[in-house]
Design a protein around this motif. Structure first.
Motif, PDB file in Angstrom:
ATOM      1  N   MET A 101      29.363  22.953  56.791  1.00  0.00           N
ATOM      2  CA  MET A 101      30.621  22.418  57.324  1.00  0.00           C
ATOM      3  C   MET A 101      31.762  22.665  56.342  1.00  0.00           C
ATOM      4  SD  MET A 101      30.108  21.317  60.352  1.00  0.00           S
ATOM      5  CE  MET A 101      31.564  20.372  60.689  1.00  0.00           C
ATOM      6  N   THR A 102      31.504  22.468  55.070  1.00  0.00           N
ATOM      7  CA  THR A 102      32.537  22.689  54.051  1.00  0.00           C
ATOM      8  C   THR A 102      32.946  24.153  54.015  1.00  0.00           C
ATOM      9  OG1 THR A 102      31.661  20.853  52.741  1.00  0.00           O
ATOM     10  CG2 THR A 102      33.079  22.432  51.599  1.00  0.00           C
ATOM     11  N   LEU A 103      31.976  25.046  54.042  1.00  0.00           N
ATOM     12  CA  LEU A 103      32.276  26.471  54.022  1.00  0.00           C
ATOM     13  C   LEU A 103      33.079  26.881  55.250  1.00  0.00           C
ATOM     14  CD1 LEU A 103      31.862  29.063  52.420  1.00  0.00           C
ATOM     15  CD2 LEU A 103      29.769  29.441  53.730  1.00  0.00           C
ATOM     16  N   MET A 104      32.688  26.355  56.411  1.00  0.00           N
ATOM     17  CA  MET A 104      33.412  26.679  57.634  1.00  0.00           C
ATOM     18  C   MET A 104      34.871  26.216  57.543  1.00  0.00           C
ATOM     19  SD  MET A 104      32.690  25.537  61.554  1.00  0.00           S
ATOM     20  CE  MET A 104      33.390  23.929  61.253  1.00  0.00           C
ATOM     21  N   MET A 105      35.093  25.014  57.019  1.00  0.00           N
ATOM     22  CA  MET A 105      36.453  24.491  56.881  1.00  0.00           C
ATOM     23  C   MET A 105      37.262  25.347  55.896  1.00  0.00           C
ATOM     24  SD  MET A 105      36.683  21.936  58.929  1.00  0.00           S
ATOM     25  CE  MET A 105      37.936  20.780  58.444  1.00  0.00           C
ATOM     26  N   LEU A 106      36.647  25.736  54.800  1.00  0.00           N
ATOM     27  CA  LEU A 106      37.342  26.570  53.817  1.00  0.00           C
ATOM     28  C   LEU A 106      37.690  27.932  54.409  1.00  0.00           C
ATOM     29  CD1 LEU A 106      35.248  25.733  50.632  1.00  0.00           C
ATOM     30  CD2 LEU A 106      37.652  25.129  51.030  1.00  0.00           C
ATOM     31  N   CYS A 107      36.762  28.523  55.156  1.00  0.00           N
ATOM     32  CA  CYS A 107      37.017  29.829  55.771  1.00  0.00           C
ATOM     33  C   CYS A 107      38.139  29.740  56.800  1.00  0.00           C
ATOM     34  CB  CYS A 107      35.746  30.368  56.425  1.00  0.00           C
ATOM     35  SG  CYS A 107      34.512  30.928  55.246  1.00  0.00           S
ATOM     36  N   ALA A 108      38.258  28.596  57.457  1.00  0.00           N
ATOM     37  CA  ALA A 108      39.305  28.406  58.463  1.00  0.00           C
ATOM     38  C   ALA A 108      40.604  27.914  57.823  1.00  0.00           C
ATOM     39  CB  ALA A 108      38.844  27.418  59.527  1.00  0.00           C
ATOM     40  N   ASP A 109      40.616  27.785  56.493  1.00  0.00           N
ATOM     41  CA  ASP A 109      41.779  27.307  55.748  1.00  0.00           C
ATOM     42  C   ASP A 109      42.234  25.929  56.226  1.00  0.00           C
ATOM     43  OD1 ASP A 109      43.468  27.692  53.599  1.00  0.00           O
ATOM     44  OD2 ASP A 109      45.084  28.507  54.835  1.00  0.00           O
ATOM     45  N   THR A 114      34.682  33.509  48.817  1.00  0.00           N
ATOM     46  CA  THR A 114      34.327  34.885  48.474  1.00  0.00           C
ATOM     47  C   THR A 114      34.117  35.708  49.748  1.00  0.00           C
ATOM     48  OG1 THR A 114      31.961  34.407  48.396  1.00  0.00           O
ATOM     49  CG2 THR A 114      33.206  34.136  46.326  1.00  0.00           C
ATOM     50  N   ALA A 115      34.149  37.005  49.581  1.00  0.00           N
ATOM     51  CA  ALA A 115      33.979  37.910  50.726  1.00  0.00           C
ATOM     52  C   ALA A 115      32.645  37.685  51.422  1.00  0.00           C
ATOM     53  CB  ALA A 115      34.110  39.359  50.270  1.00  0.00           C
ATOM     54  N   SER A 116      31.606  37.387  50.652  1.00  0.00           N
ATOM     55  CA  SER A 116      30.283  37.187  51.255  1.00  0.00           C
ATOM     56  C   SER A 116      30.225  35.942  52.134  1.00  0.00           C
ATOM     57  CB  SER A 116      29.203  37.116  50.170  1.00  0.00           C
ATOM     58  OG  SER A 116      29.416  36.001  49.331  1.00  0.00           O
ATOM     59  N   ALA A 117      31.127  35.009  51.885  1.00  0.00           N
ATOM     60  CA  ALA A 117      31.121  33.760  52.655  1.00  0.00           C
ATOM     61  C   ALA A 117      31.884  33.859  53.969  1.00  0.00           C
ATOM     62  CB  ALA A 117      31.720  32.641  51.813  1.00  0.00           C
ATOM     63  N   ILE A 118      32.778  34.803  54.079  1.00  0.00           N
ATOM     64  CA  ILE A 118      33.639  34.871  55.268  1.00  0.00           C
ATOM     65  C   ILE A 118      32.830  35.110  56.542  1.00  0.00           C
ATOM     66  CG2 ILE A 118      35.487  36.182  56.380  1.00  0.00           C
ATOM     67  CD1 ILE A 118      36.733  36.443  53.547  1.00  0.00           C
ATOM     68  N   GLU A 119      31.901  36.040  56.513  1.00  0.00           N
ATOM     69  CA  GLU A 119      31.081  36.303  57.716  1.00  0.00           C
ATOM     70  C   GLU A 119      30.188  35.112  58.037  1.00  0.00           C
ATOM     71  OE1 GLU A 119      30.053  37.819  61.124  1.00  0.00           O
ATOM     72  OE2 GLU A 119      31.569  38.740  59.849  1.00  0.00           O
ATOM     73  N   ILE A 120      29.662  34.480  57.009  1.00  0.00           N
ATOM     74  CA  ILE A 120      28.835  33.286  57.235  1.00  0.00           C
ATOM     75  C   ILE A 120      29.681  32.188  57.872  1.00  0.00           C
ATOM     76  CG2 ILE A 120      27.561  31.430  56.083  1.00  0.00           C
ATOM     77  CD1 ILE A 120      26.547  33.583  54.121  1.00  0.00           C
ATOM     78  N   GLY A 121      30.904  32.018  57.405  1.00  0.00           N
ATOM     79  CA  GLY A 121      31.811  31.027  57.992  1.00  0.00           C
ATOM     80  C   GLY A 121      32.062  31.303  59.462  1.00  0.00           C
ATOM     81  N   ARG A 122      32.229  32.580  59.804  1.00  0.00           N
ATOM     82  CA  ARG A 122      32.417  32.955  61.217  1.00  0.00           C
ATOM     83  C   ARG A 122      31.170  32.639  62.037  1.00  0.00           C
ATOM     84  NH1 ARG A 122      34.930  38.385  59.324  1.00  0.00           N
ATOM     85  NH2 ARG A 122      37.092  37.774  59.048  1.00  0.00           N
ATOM     86  N   SER A 123      30.012  32.913  61.459  1.00  0.00           N
ATOM     87  CA  SER A 123      28.755  32.624  62.161  1.00  0.00           C
ATOM     88  C   SER A 123      28.594  31.128  62.397  1.00  0.00           C
ATOM     89  CB  SER A 123      27.567  33.146  61.354  1.00  0.00           C
ATOM     90  OG  SER A 123      27.608  34.543  61.254  1.00  0.00           O
ATOM     91  N   ILE A 124      28.923  30.334  61.412  1.00  0.00           N
ATOM     92  CA  ILE A 124      28.829  28.882  61.544  1.00  0.00           C
ATOM     93  C   ILE A 124      29.785  28.399  62.631  1.00  0.00           C
ATOM     94  CG2 ILE A 124      29.209  26.674  60.367  1.00  0.00           C
ATOM     95  CD1 ILE A 124      28.315  28.189  57.769  1.00  0.00           C
TER      96      ILE A 124
END
Length: 139
Positions: free
Chosen positions: A37-45, A88-98
């Motif tokens: 959830m935290t990663l998804m929120m960070l990726c969505a700014d 990080t770049a590696s987290a962006i796709e994971i954030g989209r998947s989440i």
């Protein structure tokens, strides 16, 4: 639902099933629910305050995400007590998947509900009311 459930019980039950679903859905990414959830929120700014985590949980979650290479933290130039967090770049796709996982859950759970916007507004009011109740002192 044959048996009557109070709204609180219904919310509790829905949350229980969401947690079970979400825990399994993010397991392939090596994340727990809080990290996902935290990663998804960070990726969505979006503001992490929207998660309503206490400082300790948020701090541990950010540390885990940093250890896994999904975020970097550095002292804020504007406020030395705060951290600037970058995904990080590696987290962006994971954030989209989440995000897709949550959209899929929402679509399935809300099937058969015609006025989703009304439900959303009502839930926002319930959350705000619950927040106020939680902050009131018991008399």
């Amino acid at each position: 639902m044959n048996e009557f459930h109070s709204i609180g019980q219904s919310v509790f039950i829905a949350e229980k099933y969401f947690k079970q679903f979400f825990k399994e859905a993010v397991k392939p990414f090596g994340l727990n629910r809080a990290e996902a959830m935290t990663l998804m929120m960070l990726c969505a700014d979006k503001s992490l305050a929207e998660l309503h985590y206490d400082k300790g949980v948020l701090s541990r979650t950010l540390q885990c995400l940093e250890d896994k290479g999904y975020i970097t933290r550095s002292a804020s130039e504007a406020d030395g007590r705060a951290n600037d967090i970058k995904v990080t770049a590696s987290a962006i796709e994971i954030g989209r998947s989440i995000d897709r996982i949550i959209v899929d859950w929402n679509n399935k759970v809300l099937s058969g509900i015609e006025d989703k916007e009304l439900l959303k507004r009502m839930l926002c009011i319930m959350i705000e009311n619950a927040r106020h109740l939680a902050n009131e002192k018991v008399k």
